[in-house]
Design a protein around this motif. Structure first.
Motif, short mmCIF file in Angstrom:
data_model
loop_
_atom_site.label_atom_id
_atom_site.label_comp_id
_atom_site.label_asym_id
_atom_site.label_seq_id
_atom_site.Cartn_x
_atom_site.Cartn_y
_atom_site.Cartn_z
N ALA A 395 0.84 -1.19 0.00
CA ALA A 395 0.00 0.00 0.00
C ALA A 395 0.88 1.24 0.00
CB ALA A 395 -0.92 0.01 1.21
N PRO A 396 0.29 2.41 -0.31
CA PRO A 396 1.05 3.66 -0.23
C PRO A 396 1.56 3.93 1.18
CG PRO A 396 -0.96 3.97 -1.50
CD PRO A 396 -1.04 2.62 -0.92
N ASP A 397 2.56 4.81 1.27
CA ASP A 397 3.21 5.07 2.55
C ASP A 397 2.22 5.60 3.58
OD1 ASP A 397 5.53 4.20 1.49
OD2 ASP A 397 6.32 6.20 1.02
N GLU A 398 1.34 6.54 3.17
CA GLU A 398 0.42 7.12 4.14
C GLU A 398 -0.55 6.06 4.69
OE1 GLU A 398 -2.36 9.87 2.68
OE2 GLU A 398 -2.68 8.88 0.75
N VAL A 399 -0.95 5.10 3.82
CA VAL A 399 -1.84 4.04 4.28
C VAL A 399 -1.11 3.11 5.23
CG1 VAL A 399 -3.29 2.12 3.54
CG2 VAL A 399 -3.21 4.20 2.17
N ARG A 400 0.13 2.74 4.88
CA ARG A 400 0.91 1.85 5.75
C ARG A 400 1.18 2.51 7.09
NH1 ARG A 400 5.61 1.33 4.12
NH2 ARG A 400 5.70 2.47 2.15
N HIS A 401 1.48 3.81 7.09
CA HIS A 401 1.75 4.50 8.36
C HIS A 401 0.49 4.56 9.23
CE1 HIS A 401 5.27 6.76 6.25
NE2 HIS A 401 5.56 5.50 6.54
N PHE A 402 -0.66 4.82 8.59
CA PHE A 402 -1.90 4.89 9.37
C PHE A 402 -2.29 3.52 9.93
CE2 PHE A 402 -6.64 5.17 9.56
CZ PHE A 402 -6.70 6.06 10.62
N ARG A 403 -2.14 2.47 9.11
CA ARG A 403 -2.48 1.13 9.60
C ARG A 403 -1.53 0.71 10.73
NH1 ARG A 403 -4.15 -3.26 5.23
NH2 ARG A 403 -5.00 -4.07 7.18
N ALA A 404 -0.26 1.08 10.60
CA ALA A 404 0.69 0.77 11.69
C ALA A 404 0.28 1.47 12.97
CB ALA A 404 2.10 1.18 11.27
N ALA A 405 -0.19 2.73 12.87
CA ALA A 405 -0.64 3.45 14.07
C ALA A 405 -1.87 2.78 14.68
CB ALA A 405 -0.95 4.91 13.70
N LEU A 406 -2.81 2.31 13.83
CA LEU A 406 -3.99 1.60 14.35
C LEU A 406 -3.59 0.31 15.04
CD1 LEU A 406 -6.53 2.07 11.41
CD2 LEU A 406 -6.54 3.25 13.60
N ASP A 407 -2.65 -0.43 14.45
CA ASP A 407 -2.20 -1.68 15.07
C ASP A 407 -1.52 -1.41 16.39
OD1 ASP A 407 -3.17 -3.11 12.93
OD2 ASP A 407 -1.27 -3.11 11.84
N GLU A 408 -0.73 -0.35 16.46
CA GLU A 408 -0.05 -0.01 17.71
C GLU A 408 -1.04 0.38 18.80
OE1 GLU A 408 3.50 2.98 19.31
OE2 GLU A 408 2.87 2.99 17.21
N ALA A 409 -2.17 1.01 18.41
CA ALA A 409 -3.20 1.38 19.38
C ALA A 409 -4.14 0.23 19.71
CB ALA A 409 -4.02 2.56 18.82
N GLY A 410 -3.94 -0.93 19.08
CA GLY A 410 -4.79 -2.08 19.37
C GLY A 410 -6.18 -1.98 18.76
N ILE A 411 -6.33 -1.25 17.66
CA ILE A 411 -7.64 -1.07 17.01
C ILE A 411 -7.72 -2.03 15.84
CG2 ILE A 411 -9.15 0.55 15.82
CD1 ILE A 411 -7.77 2.80 17.36
#
Length: 936
Positions: A395-411
């Motif tokens: 995926a694009p960088d912005e999508v990967r960064h946002f998904r990584a943030a969601l995973d880190e928050a446990g969402i």
């Protein structure tokens, strides 16, 4: 019922002591308002233990004079009844013609209390109060004595009517009037007794039902207890079976089986012991051979070490000679290079060659940068290809960064492009075109995470939708774009609606015929704003397996092109590098002649050493070859010795294992033999006395066959006893018998109660049928009374007798309906609003006096408080004539403002007067009695 003769009052209201005669049929009490007319009637009511008028009570009257006591005395008639019977007089056993009623009121415990007494004859108040033999009664007992004399509770309610409420009887409903008639004539007690009998019968039926339910519950308990008893009997049977198997069958069969088992086991033990001795002998021989081979391996290892050392020394000498030769040869190569450069032909001058060399190096650097960018692009495409091949597109960088943030928050979340699959490949382009703006939409697994996800989206400036609310896919409309799409997980409802609203058309011509939104396979889309092409290239597909395969093909083609470009560039770089090196060498060759001349002696000495060093290297190489051959031979000999030793070691290990196995088998056989001998001794020690009988032993053998079968059955029975829910208390048998006996007793009691209930029901029904005649006679008698009274008053009375049938519902709903005809104007009801005030008074008097008319005892008295309050002169005369025509005694109150016609029927007139201001006691009541000769 009795009649009043006189009343004497002591400390009653504001009268200190006063005796008032009442021996006339009609007594008129006249006086101004507040002069004591109602006070006199309330004194009579208190004497008769009935409630006073209005909200007054006897305590109000005795408090006014501030004296600590008060007395009321009344003399009443005690006439003999016409029919005689068991109670010839109202106040039986008092037989005198007059009876004195006494009421004593005094303070007791801070409150006023009253007691009553009944004395025979006209007894003076002072002597009666001082008489110690006089029995003072409580209120309830006194009321019971008066009820026996005819003053029932119903008559007491009539005597307690409010001032001016003479017409209250006309407000009674037919049901209430009938109940009043039955109460006055004594039939209400019969009805109450019958109702009490019915209540007792219902209670008996309820008790019978309770007994029946108790019987059913007891039956359930008996069945449960029988089950428990059966479990106890089964448990005892199993216990006896286990004991018989363990104490009788197991010792006998164990002895028989043990003897044969010991014989077989002894033979097995001897065989296993012999095998163990043979294996032990083989193991000892193997150990001797292994020692011999171990010594041979040690000798071969020492020879190999010596040969390896000699080879090492030869190799070191050869390496020293070779290094020296290489050094000389390397320096001679420098000479040959300088000679080659010195022999080249020089063309351009050095400045021109230097500029050409710089241009070549600049082109080479540009080519390297291009190759570096191409390799970086190839690496990125290779990573994307690997991700696609593993099923996880990059995926694009912005999508990967946002998904990584969601995973880190446990969402927990998913992407829309991961859950969409196109079921028809022909419409892949249309689906891609419509969903291109939504390919990076994030779908939350839990809507409660929306706040945290939105905060992360705001922080990272995520430009795509974050959707918390999803739903299952609805039914697709035929021909819609939703029909060719399958969702692996719930998606937003607005997406379903949009795709369900778009129709699939083959081309623009077909779409022109459609109403609403449509799209072609190539992605030409029509909506409310118009039509446009929104298709996307095949390489940019993002939804479903087809998009992944398309991207894979595109990446592989791109990688092939990049590899070809990189190979061509590398070839160009190699050629340029080669040209640069040649040109650089050419430039450096311009001073090689001078170097050759300066180093000529050095190169000559090196040339002289070359032959010597080559001979030394050859000699050391031959020596190294011989040492290496000798080392290989020693290594081979050591390897053979080690292999032979290893084989013998393996055979020794196998022999050792066989020896240990045979020893273990022999030990186990010996332990088994000892166990069998112990079991045999145990079986012999536990033999039952019957074991000497061969027939008994044969029976056990035939029944159980072997001791193993006995043990198996014992084990099975013990498991059954341990796992089962058994009853182990012998008292359960006694409890079962006790509950069964209780059940039988309860069944007999239920039968007896059932018979009693049926008999009581029959008797109650018969009694009701018997007293219905009495009730009908009472109603007919009352109807005759009020008809006769109506004739005396010149009023027509119509009586609708109630239907008194042998039915509880009919009796509960029965009522007495009366109609009156005044002045031949037609019938009117009891309280229908058509009668005047005087007519209401006449109706109430008829109803009231009718209750007092008893052929067996025609006496009685009535309190009528102001009966002429609503009457004109004509009606006053009619009421007066009516009262004189009856046989009852009337105590009538009236204010002194009425017409003198109210005194026409009066035989005795009492005039009350108000208490004068400043005086403690009220004046006495004046009396006026009608002369008999004047009346006649």
């Amino acid at each position: 019922m009795f009649q009043m003769k006189s009343v004497e009052m002591v400390h009653w209201d504001f009268w200190q002591r006063l005796t008032v005669p009442l021996d006339a049929q009609i007594v008129t009490i006249i006086g101004p308002n507040g002069s004591g007319k109602t006070t006199l009637l309330d004194a009579l009511r208190t004497l008769l233990a009935i409630k006073c008028s209005g909200k007054r009570d006897y305590k109000r009257y005795v408090r006014n004079n501030r004296e600590p006591f008060a007395f009321l005395k009344g003399v009443v008639a005690n006439p003999r009844r016409l029919n005689g019977g068991l109670y010839p007089t109202p106040f039986f056993p008092l037989l005198s013609e007059e009876v004195t009623l006494l009421c004593r009121i005094k303070k007791q415990g801070g409150d006023w209390v009253r007691h009553y007494a009944i004395a025979e004859g006209d007894v003076a108040l002072d002597s009666a109060v001082a008489d110690p033999a006089l029995a003072w009664l409580g209120v309830q007992e006194y009321r019971r004595r008066l009820e026996a004399a005819g003053l029932t509770a119903a008559v007491g309610e009539v005597l307690a009517l409010e001032q001016g409420d003479t017409d209250k009887l006309t407000e009674y409903t037919p049901k209430q009037l009938l109940d009043l008639v039955f109460q006055v004539f004594g039939d209400k007690d019969v009805l109450d007794n019958y109702q009490h009998a019915r209540d007792e019968q219902r209670a008996a039926e309820a008790e019978l039902n309770a007994l029946s339910q108790q019987q059913e519950a007891l039956e359930v308990r008996v069945e449960a207890m029988k089950t428990r008893a059966n479990r106890y009997l089964e448990w005892t049977g199993l216990q006896k079976r286990v004991n018989r198997l363990r104490d009788e069958a197991l010792p006998v069969l164990g002895l028989i089986d043990g003897r044969s088992a010991i014989t077989r086991q002894w033979q097995d033990y001897r065989r296993l012991q012999h095998d163990y001795l043979n294996v032990s002998a083989d193991h000892r021989a193997t150990l001797q051979l292994m020692a011999t081979l171990r010594r041979a391996e040690s000798e071969a290892q020492a020879a190999r070490a010596q040969a390896d050392g000699e080879r090492h020394h030869a190799q070191q000498a050869f390496m020293h000679a070779r290094d020296a030769l290489r050094d000389v040869q390397s320096r001679l190569k420098e000479r040959d290079r300088l000679q080659a450069l010195a022999g080249q032909q020089y063309g351009d001058d050095a400045a021109t060659l230097t500029q050409r060399l710089a241009a070549l190096r600049h082109d080479a650097d540009s080519l390297r940068d291009s190759l570096r960018a191409a390799r970086r692009e190839r690496d990125e495409h290779s990573a994307e290809l690997a991700a696609l091949e593993s099923g996880k597109p990059r995926a694009p960088d912005e999508v990967r960064h946002f998904r990584a943030a969601l995973d880190e928050a446990g969402i927990e979340h998913s992407m829309l492009c991961d859950i969409v699959e196109v079921t028809d490949a022909a419409w892949q382009g249309a689906v891609e075109a419509l969903l291109k703006p939504y390919r990076h939409v994030v779908l939350l697994a839990d809507p409660a995470d929306r706040r945290a996800a939105w905060q992360l989206g705001e922080k990272l400036r995520y430009r795509h939708f974050v959707v918390p609310d999803t739903a299952a896919a609805p039914r697709a409309r035929g021909g819609s774009l939703l029909e060719v799409v399958r969702f692996a997980e719930p998606a937003p409802e607005w997406l379903y609606q949009q795709m369900n609203r778009v129709s699939r058309v083959a081309d623009v011509a077909a779409g022109a015929k459609e109403d609403g939104d449509w799209i072609t396979p190539e992605g030409y889309f029509r909506e409310r704003r118009g039509a446009r092409h929104i298709g996307v290239p095949q390489r940019d597909f993002a939804f479903g397996e087809a998009a992944r395969q398309s991207r894979l093909l595109d990446l592989r083609a791109t990688l092939t092109t990049l590899n070809q470009r990189i190979i061509a560039g590398e070839e160009q770089l190699v050629a340029a590098t080669r040209d640069i090196a040649a040109l650089a060498d050419y430039l450096s060759g311009m001073d090689s002649i001078a170097q050759l001349a300066s180093r000529a002696d050095e190169f000559a000495a090196l040339e002289a050493q070359l032959a010597t060093l080559e001979a030394s290297v050859a000699a050391h190489g031959a020596a190294l070859a011989d040492a290496d051959s000798a080392c290989r031979d020693a290594e081979s000999r050591h390897s053979d010795a080690r292999l032979a030793h290893d084989r013998v070691c393996q055979r020794e290990q196998d022999s050792l294992n066989r020896q240990a196995a045979r020893r273990l088998e022999a030990q186990q056989a010996r332990r088994t033999l000892r166990r069998l001998l112990a079991e045999l001794r145990d079986s012999r020690s536990h033999l039952p006395a019957a074991a000497q009988d061969a027939a008994y032993v044969a029976q056990l053998t035939e029944e159980f066959e072997t001791a193993a079968d006995v043990r198996h059955e014992i084990h099975y029975l013990e498991e059954k006893l341990a796992a089962g829910d058994w009853e182990c208390d012998e008292a359960v048998l006694q409890l079962k018998d006790k509950l069964q006996e209780d059940l039988n007793t309860l069944a007999r009691e239920c039968q007896r109660r059932q018979a009693e209930v049926e008999r009581a029901a029959g008797l109650t029904s018969d009694a009701r049928e018997a007293y219905l005649g009495k009730l009908r006679a009472t109603v007919r008698a009352y109807g005759s009374n009020i008809k006769r009274l109506g004739e005396l008053a010149g009023i027509g009375v119509e009586v609708e007798l109630p239907l008194l049938s042998n039915d509880d519902t009919a009796l509960a709903q029965a009522g007495l309906t009366l109609k009156f005809n005044f002045d031949q104007k037609g019938m009117m009801g009891m309280n229908d609003g058509e009668a005047s005030g005087g007519q209401q008074v006449m109706k109430s008097l008829i109803l009231l006096i009718g209750l007092m008319m008893d052929e067996a005892n025609p006496s009685g008295f009535v309190f009528i408080d102001e009966p002429f309050a609503h009457l004109d002169i004509f009606n006053i005369d009619r009421v007066a004539g009516f009262l004189k025509a009856t046989e009852a005694q009337y105590l009538i109150t009236t204010p002194n403002t009425h017409n003198i016609n109210i005194f026409a029927p009066s035989g005795l007139t009492l005039a009350t007067r108000k208490k004068r201001p400043g005086e403690q006691w009220a004046p006495a009541i004046l009396q006026t009695r009608r002369r008999l000769e004047a009346e006649s």
